[in-house]
Structures are given as structure tokens and as C-alpha cells.
Design a protein around this motif. Structure first.
Motif, short mmCIF file in Angstrom:
data_model
loop_
_atom_site.label_atom_id
_atom_site.label_comp_id
_atom_site.label_asym_id
_atom_site.label_seq_id
_atom_site.Cartn_x
_atom_site.Cartn_y
_atom_site.Cartn_z
N PHE A 35 -4.67 11.35 26.62
CA PHE A 35 -3.82 10.29 27.11
C PHE A 35 -3.30 9.47 25.95
O PHE A 35 -3.85 9.49 24.86
CB PHE A 35 -4.54 9.40 28.13
CG PHE A 35 -5.99 9.12 27.78
CD1 PHE A 35 -7.00 9.88 28.37
CD2 PHE A 35 -6.35 8.14 26.89
CE1 PHE A 35 -8.33 9.64 28.06
CE2 PHE A 35 -7.67 7.89 26.58
CZ PHE A 35 -8.67 8.64 27.17
N ALA A 36 -2.21 8.81 26.19
CA ALA A 36 -1.57 7.97 25.18
C ALA A 36 -1.23 6.64 25.84
O ALA A 36 -1.21 6.53 27.06
CB ALA A 36 -0.31 8.65 24.64
N GLN A 76 -8.77 -0.06 30.81
CA GLN A 76 -8.34 0.85 31.87
C GLN A 76 -9.43 1.83 32.28
O GLN A 76 -9.25 2.61 33.21
CB GLN A 76 -7.10 1.64 31.42
CG GLN A 76 -5.88 0.80 31.20
CD GLN A 76 -4.77 1.56 30.48
OE1 GLN A 76 -4.92 2.73 30.11
NE2 GLN A 76 -3.65 0.90 30.28
N GLY A 77 -10.55 1.82 31.57
CA GLY A 77 -11.65 2.73 31.88
C GLY A 77 -11.45 4.14 31.35
O GLY A 77 -12.22 5.04 31.68
N LYS A 78 -10.45 4.34 30.52
CA LYS A 78 -10.23 5.66 29.91
C LYS A 78 -11.26 5.93 28.82
O LYS A 78 -11.57 7.06 28.52
CB LYS A 78 -8.81 5.76 29.35
CG LYS A 78 -7.76 5.76 30.44
CD LYS A 78 -6.37 5.82 29.86
CE LYS A 78 -5.33 5.82 30.98
NZ LYS A 78 -3.97 5.77 30.46
N ASN A 82 -19.15 1.22 26.38
CA ASN A 82 -20.38 1.46 25.64
C ASN A 82 -20.29 2.67 24.71
O ASN A 82 -21.24 2.96 23.98
CB ASN A 82 -21.55 1.63 26.61
CG ASN A 82 -21.82 0.35 27.38
OD1 ASN A 82 -21.86 -0.73 26.81
ND2 ASN A 82 -21.94 0.48 28.69
N ASP A 83 -19.18 3.40 24.75
CA ASP A 83 -18.99 4.55 23.85
C ASP A 83 -18.84 4.07 22.42
O ASP A 83 -18.36 2.96 22.16
CB ASP A 83 -17.73 5.34 24.23
CG ASP A 83 -17.91 6.21 25.45
OD1 ASP A 83 -19.07 6.34 25.93
OD2 ASP A 83 -16.91 6.75 25.93
N LYS A 84 -19.26 4.90 21.49
CA LYS A 84 -19.03 4.62 20.08
C LYS A 84 -17.70 5.26 19.71
O LYS A 84 -17.51 6.46 19.91
CB LYS A 84 -20.15 5.19 19.22
CG LYS A 84 -21.44 4.46 19.46
CD LYS A 84 -22.52 4.89 18.52
CE LYS A 84 -23.79 4.17 18.93
NZ LYS A 84 -24.67 3.93 17.86
#
Length: 122
Positions: A35-36, A76-78, A82-84
Motif C-alpha cells: 500500500f502507498a 489507519q491500522g495498516k 506495536n510493530d517495530k
């Protein structure tokens, strides 16, 4: 893909109306379900200030685009909050100071007087 004749952005280093690899990038986004996102000038400048205030990094507008888009994708939750994630920002803000000057607070100008300077420092 339609070329942009006169890109209107503070991110001059990204203002390529018809990027040579544009079709390749779109193909890979589709191939890998990527996605962009886009951002406007205010969002770019806000991201530059955010990065400076939180990380002590003064980036050029292209780096502001990266930070702004990352922020949007998390909102947007994409990308999970919590991700690195590595946001690769390499351009120094000194290359494009004119773009940020309008949103910076004006510094106080003091006389070269020790009592005046001491009053502000203390």
C-alpha cells in the motif's frame, strides 16, 4: 499513471512529475499486496517538527513525507502500533531550510547584556 505537470509540494526532491520507476513501483505494490499513501505540505512540515522534537533529527521535507506516511499508516491500522518499523530518513534539513522557516517559532532577540540574558536563562 498520469504525469503531474507542476507538482506543488515542499518536498522538492520528490517532486518528479513522471518518475522513471513509477510503473515498476505500482506493479510491485500490486504484486505484494502493498500500500502507498500521500501527504500534504502541512502534514510534511508537522512530521519534520515531530521528528525534531521527539528524536532530535532535523530532516529535509522528503524525510517528513516518510514520517508522515508512517504515522498515517499506523493510524489507519495498516501498520500495527506495536510493530517495530524502520523509517529510513537520510536527508538533512539544512538542505531545505526555506520550507520549514514559516512554521518555526521566532527566537527572542536579546541585547548583548549579561543581566538580560541571565533573566531569560534562569
Amino acid at each position: 499513471m498520469t504525469p503531474v505537470e507542476n507538482p506543488d509540494t515542499v518536498a522538492k526532491s520528490l517532486a518528479i512529475g513522471d518518475p522513471g520507476d513509477g510503473r515498476y513501483v505500482l506493479k510491485r505494490l500490486e504484486q505484494y499486496n502493498g500500500f502507498a499513501e500521500e501527504c500534504n505540505n502541512k502534514e510534511i512540515l508537522d512530521a519534520i517538527l515531530l521528528l525534531a522534537k521527539t528524536e532530535g533529527i532535523f530532516t529535509e521535507p522528503a524525510g517528513g513525507v516518510s514520517v508522515s506516511v508512517l504515522q498515517k499508516m499506523v493510524e489507519q491500522g495498516k501498520i500495527d502500533k506495536n510493530d517495530k518499523v524502520v523509517c529510513y530518513v537520510t536527508g538533512n534539513g539544512l538542505k531545505a531550510t526555506e520550507s520549514i522557516m514559516e512554521v518555526l517559532e521566532k527566537p527572542n532577540v536579546l541585547k548583548a547584556d549579561i543581566s538580560e540574558v541571565s533573566a531569560v536563562v534562569n
